[in-house]
Design a protein around this motif. Structure first.
Motif, PDB file in Angstrom:
ATOM      1  N   UNK A  10      17.644 -21.613  55.948  1.00 27.51           N
ATOM      2  CA  UNK A  10      16.858 -21.992  54.790  1.00 27.51           C
ATOM      3  C   UNK A  10      17.412 -23.306  54.259  1.00 27.51           C
ATOM      4  N   UNK A  11      16.551 -24.324  54.070  1.00 28.84           N
ATOM      5  CA  UNK A  11      17.058 -25.625  53.612  1.00 28.84           C
ATOM      6  C   UNK A  11      17.875 -25.491  52.332  1.00 28.84           C
ATOM      7  N   UNK A  12      19.039 -26.143  52.319  1.00 30.68           N
ATOM      8  CA  UNK A  12      19.902 -26.095  51.155  1.00 30.68           C
ATOM      9  C   UNK A  12      19.286 -26.909  50.027  1.00 30.68           C
ATOM     10  N   UNK A  13      19.189 -26.294  48.856  1.00 33.28           N
ATOM     11  CA  UNK A  13      18.543 -26.953  47.729  1.00 33.28           C
ATOM     12  C   UNK A  13      19.574 -27.562  46.795  1.00 33.28           C
ATOM     13  N   UNK A  14      19.423 -28.844  46.513  1.00 32.10           N
ATOM     14  CA  UNK A  14      20.307 -29.490  45.548  1.00 32.10           C
ATOM     15  C   UNK A  14      20.033 -28.929  44.163  1.00 32.10           C
ATOM     16  N   UNK A  15      21.062 -28.862  43.349  1.00 25.49           N
ATOM     17  CA  UNK A  15      20.907 -28.421  41.974  1.00 25.49           C
ATOM     18  C   UNK A  15      20.160 -29.492  41.198  1.00 25.49           C
ATOM     19  N   UNK A  16      19.138 -29.096  40.463  1.00 26.51           N
ATOM     20  CA  UNK A  16      18.328 -30.052  39.732  1.00 26.51           C
ATOM     21  C   UNK A  16      19.051 -30.651  38.534  1.00 26.51           C
ATOM     22  N   UNK A  17      19.005 -31.966  38.443  1.00 24.15           N
ATOM     23  CA  UNK A  17      19.554 -32.658  37.286  1.00 24.15           C
ATOM     24  C   UNK A  17      18.425 -32.763  36.262  1.00 24.15           C
ATOM     25  N   UNK A  18      18.252 -31.695  35.491  1.00 22.48           N
ATOM     26  CA  UNK A  18      17.176 -31.636  34.503  1.00 22.48           C
ATOM     27  C   UNK A  18      17.531 -32.504  33.297  1.00 22.48           C
ATOM     28  N   UNK A  19      16.606 -32.611  32.364  1.00 25.50           N
ATOM     29  CA  UNK A  19      16.819 -33.505  31.223  1.00 25.50           C
ATOM     30  C   UNK A  19      18.029 -33.091  30.402  1.00 25.50           C
ATOM     31  N   UNK A  20      18.237 -31.788  30.231  1.00 23.28           N
ATOM     32  CA  UNK A  20      19.406 -31.328  29.480  1.00 23.28           C
ATOM     33  C   UNK A  20      20.697 -31.756  30.174  1.00 23.28           C
ATOM     34  N   UNK A  21      20.726 -31.616  31.487  1.00 25.37           N
ATOM     35  CA  UNK A  21      21.898 -32.056  32.245  1.00 25.37           C
ATOM     36  C   UNK A  21      22.052 -33.573  32.144  1.00 25.37           C
ATOM     37  N   UNK A  22      20.939 -34.289  32.249  1.00 29.94           N
ATOM     38  CA  UNK A  22      20.968 -35.752  32.198  1.00 29.94           C
ATOM     39  C   UNK A  22      21.612 -36.228  30.898  1.00 29.94           C
ATOM     40  N   UNK A  23      21.245 -35.609  29.797  1.00 30.18           N
ATOM     41  CA  UNK A  23      21.809 -35.991  28.501  1.00 30.18           C
ATOM     42  C   UNK A  23      23.329 -35.828  28.500  1.00 30.18           C
ATOM     43  N   UNK A  24      23.801 -34.703  29.051  1.00 33.52           N
ATOM     44  CA  UNK A  24      25.250 -34.460  29.119  1.00 33.52           C
ATOM     45  C   UNK A  24      25.937 -35.477  30.031  1.00 33.52           C
ATOM     46  N   UNK A  25      25.293 -35.796  31.147  1.00 30.97           N
ATOM     47  CA  UNK A  25      25.868 -36.759  32.084  1.00 30.97           C
ATOM     48  C   UNK A  25      26.012 -38.134  31.424  1.00 30.97           C
ATOM     49  N   UNK A  26      24.932 -38.579  30.767  1.00 29.13           N
ATOM     50  CA  UNK A  26      24.932 -39.906  30.155  1.00 29.13           C
ATOM     51  C   UNK A  26      25.973 -39.988  29.036  1.00 29.13           C
ATOM     52  N   UNK A  50      19.521 -42.548  34.194  1.00 26.56           N
ATOM     53  CA  UNK A  50      18.297 -42.408  33.409  1.00 26.56           C
ATOM     54  C   UNK A  50      17.080 -42.902  34.180  1.00 26.56           C
ATOM     55  N   UNK A  51      17.217 -44.037  34.861  1.00 27.75           N
ATOM     56  CA  UNK A  51      16.100 -44.591  35.627  1.00 27.75           C
ATOM     57  C   UNK A  51      15.771 -43.712  36.834  1.00 27.75           C
ATOM     58  N   UNK A  52      16.794 -43.253  37.539  1.00 28.76           N
ATOM     59  CA  UNK A  52      16.563 -42.407  38.705  1.00 28.76           C
ATOM     60  C   UNK A  52      15.838 -41.122  38.351  1.00 28.76           C
ATOM     61  N   UNK A  53      16.202 -40.547  37.200  1.00 29.73           N
ATOM     62  CA  UNK A  53      15.531 -39.325  36.741  1.00 29.73           C
ATOM     63  C   UNK A  53      14.073 -39.604  36.389  1.00 29.73           C
ATOM     64  N   UNK A  54      13.817 -40.620  35.582  1.00 26.97           N
ATOM     65  CA  UNK A  54      12.448 -40.869  35.122  1.00 26.97           C
ATOM     66  C   UNK A  54      11.512 -41.309  36.244  1.00 26.97           C
ATOM     67  N   UNK A  55      12.050 -41.992  37.246  1.00 27.16           N
ATOM     68  CA  UNK A  55      11.207 -42.469  38.339  1.00 27.16           C
ATOM     69  C   UNK A  55      11.136 -41.483  39.497  1.00 27.16           C
ATOM     70  N   UNK A  88      13.866 -45.373  25.866  1.00 28.11           N
ATOM     71  CA  UNK A  88      15.307 -45.120  25.971  1.00 28.11           C
ATOM     72  C   UNK A  88      15.869 -45.684  27.271  1.00 28.11           C
ATOM     73  N   UNK A  89      15.206 -45.391  28.365  1.00 27.58           N
ATOM     74  CA  UNK A  89      15.666 -45.894  29.659  1.00 27.58           C
ATOM     75  C   UNK A  89      15.564 -47.413  29.719  1.00 27.58           C
ATOM     76  N   UNK A  90      14.501 -47.966  29.151  1.00 29.63           N
ATOM     77  CA  UNK A  90      14.344 -49.422  29.134  1.00 29.63           C
ATOM     78  C   UNK A  90      15.501 -50.089  28.400  1.00 29.63           C
ATOM     79  N   UNK A 136      19.549 -34.817  43.227  1.00 26.20           N
ATOM     80  CA  UNK A 136      19.455 -33.973  42.036  1.00 26.20           C
ATOM     81  C   UNK A 136      18.568 -34.551  40.949  1.00 26.20           C
ATOM     82  N   UNK A 137      18.567 -35.887  40.776  1.00 26.36           N
ATOM     83  CA  UNK A 137      17.710 -36.486  39.755  1.00 26.36           C
ATOM     84  C   UNK A 137      16.242 -36.221  40.073  1.00 26.36           C
TER      85      UNK A 137
END
Length: 304
Positions: free
Chosen positions: A113-129, A146-151, A197-199, A260-261
């Motif tokens: 079964x293809x290994x699934x990367x853990x999703x970097x959701x918006x809540x995670x993104x905020x913590x990362x940034x 921020x750009x990688x997530x939004x795009x 925000x990303x801009x 993940x993004x």
């Protein structure tokens, strides 16, 4: 047992591979090269001629490789064998029905079964940034995450962006042209848009980087930007390092990847009510099967 020698000069296929330059992505070229070398080495070790190869030889190679490798890797090696025979204008053994049967045996012997990367959701993104330090690296990484997530970019798409791909909009956001991806090898591209925000994060990084460096994201050495593109490995490392700083446990850090993004943004879009067709357009997916794997965890949360 007498070792058989190839029917052609062993160096020919390496020279012929130069014909592929520019037609395939560098990563694809490296994989093809390594796969053909693996086949050639296996053939010599088993007293088989690699070029031209017999159907039986290729079958035995595939099934032997399947003992240690995933079916997807074995299939990639099959494609490399096919490509090198065509480059050398030799009879292609890879379309024989026995080849298909060999691949089916590989898949059935090791269902993966293809290994699934853990999703970097918006809540995670905020913590990362928020975890990024106030340094040139932190300035770059905040904008990049921020750009990688939004795009919804693949990491290869993210590091391929250049200054000319960014365009200001009257409302303060940015229009971004994603020129090329693994499913868009001819660079027709897709258009995406950022939030305010990303801009702002991206403009701060670009002001620091300056306009002399054409790459949107670049390496930094001794606090100074370097005029070359960023590696995809760096994107992966930035994500994992941010996960560590944000306090995720070791298993979660290991589950985050360069994808993940893209995964997390797709999951957030689904939870916010967007349908599959809209998400496919936003992320440039061509296969619904790939997207469905990304959305599995999000769907579970939606229907709880």
């Amino acid at each position: 047992m007498t070792l058989l020698m190839p029917n052609i000069n062993v160096h020919n296929w390496r020279a012929e591979f130069n014909r592929l330059d520019g037609a395939y992505a560098p990563a694809t070229m490296r994989s093809y090269y390594a796969d053909v070398e693996a086949f050639e080495s296996w053939c010599y070790a088993h007293s088989e001629n690699p070029f031209p190869a017999e159907v039986e030889t290729v079958c035995r190679f595939l099934e032997d490789q399947g003992k240690d490798l995933t079916p997807s890797t074995v299939r990639r090696r099959l494609y490399a064998i096919r490509k090198v025979h065509r480059l050398l204008r030799l009879p292609d053994p890879t379309h024989d029905e026995d080849i298909n049967l060999a691949m089916r045996r590989v898949k059935r012997a090791k269902p993966v079964r293809p290994k699934q990367a853990k999703g970097l959701t918006h809540d995670h993104l905020t913590r990362f940034i928020e975890s990024e330090p106030n340094t040139p690296w932190g300035l770059r990484n905040r904008a990049m995450l921020s750009l990688g997530y939004e795009l919804l970019t693949r990491r290869s798409e993210l590091v391929a962006l250049k200054n000319d791909d960014i365009e200001d909009r009257p409302d303060g956001t940015l229009r971004v042209l994603i020129r090329r991806s693994k499913v868009d090898q001819f660079g027709a591209g897709r258009i995406a848009f950022t939030s305010l925000t990303t801009a702002r994060l991206l403009r701060r990084w670009m002001a620091f980087k300056g306009t002399d460096i054409e790459w949107l994201f670049c390496p930094i050495y001794q606090s100074q930007p370097i005029n070359r593109d960023l590696s995809t490995t760096t994107v992966k490392r930035v994500i994992k390092t941010a996960a560590q700083r944000a306090g995720f446990d070791a298993s979660d850090v290991a589950a985050f990847s360069g994808h993940s993004m893209r995964v997390g943004a797709a999951q957030d879009l689904l939870k916010n009510g967007f349908d599959t067709a809209a998400i496919m357009r936003a992320g440039g997916w061509k296969s619904v099967n790939v997207l469905v794997r990304y959305l599995e965890h999000a769907e579970h949360n939606v229907w709880e």
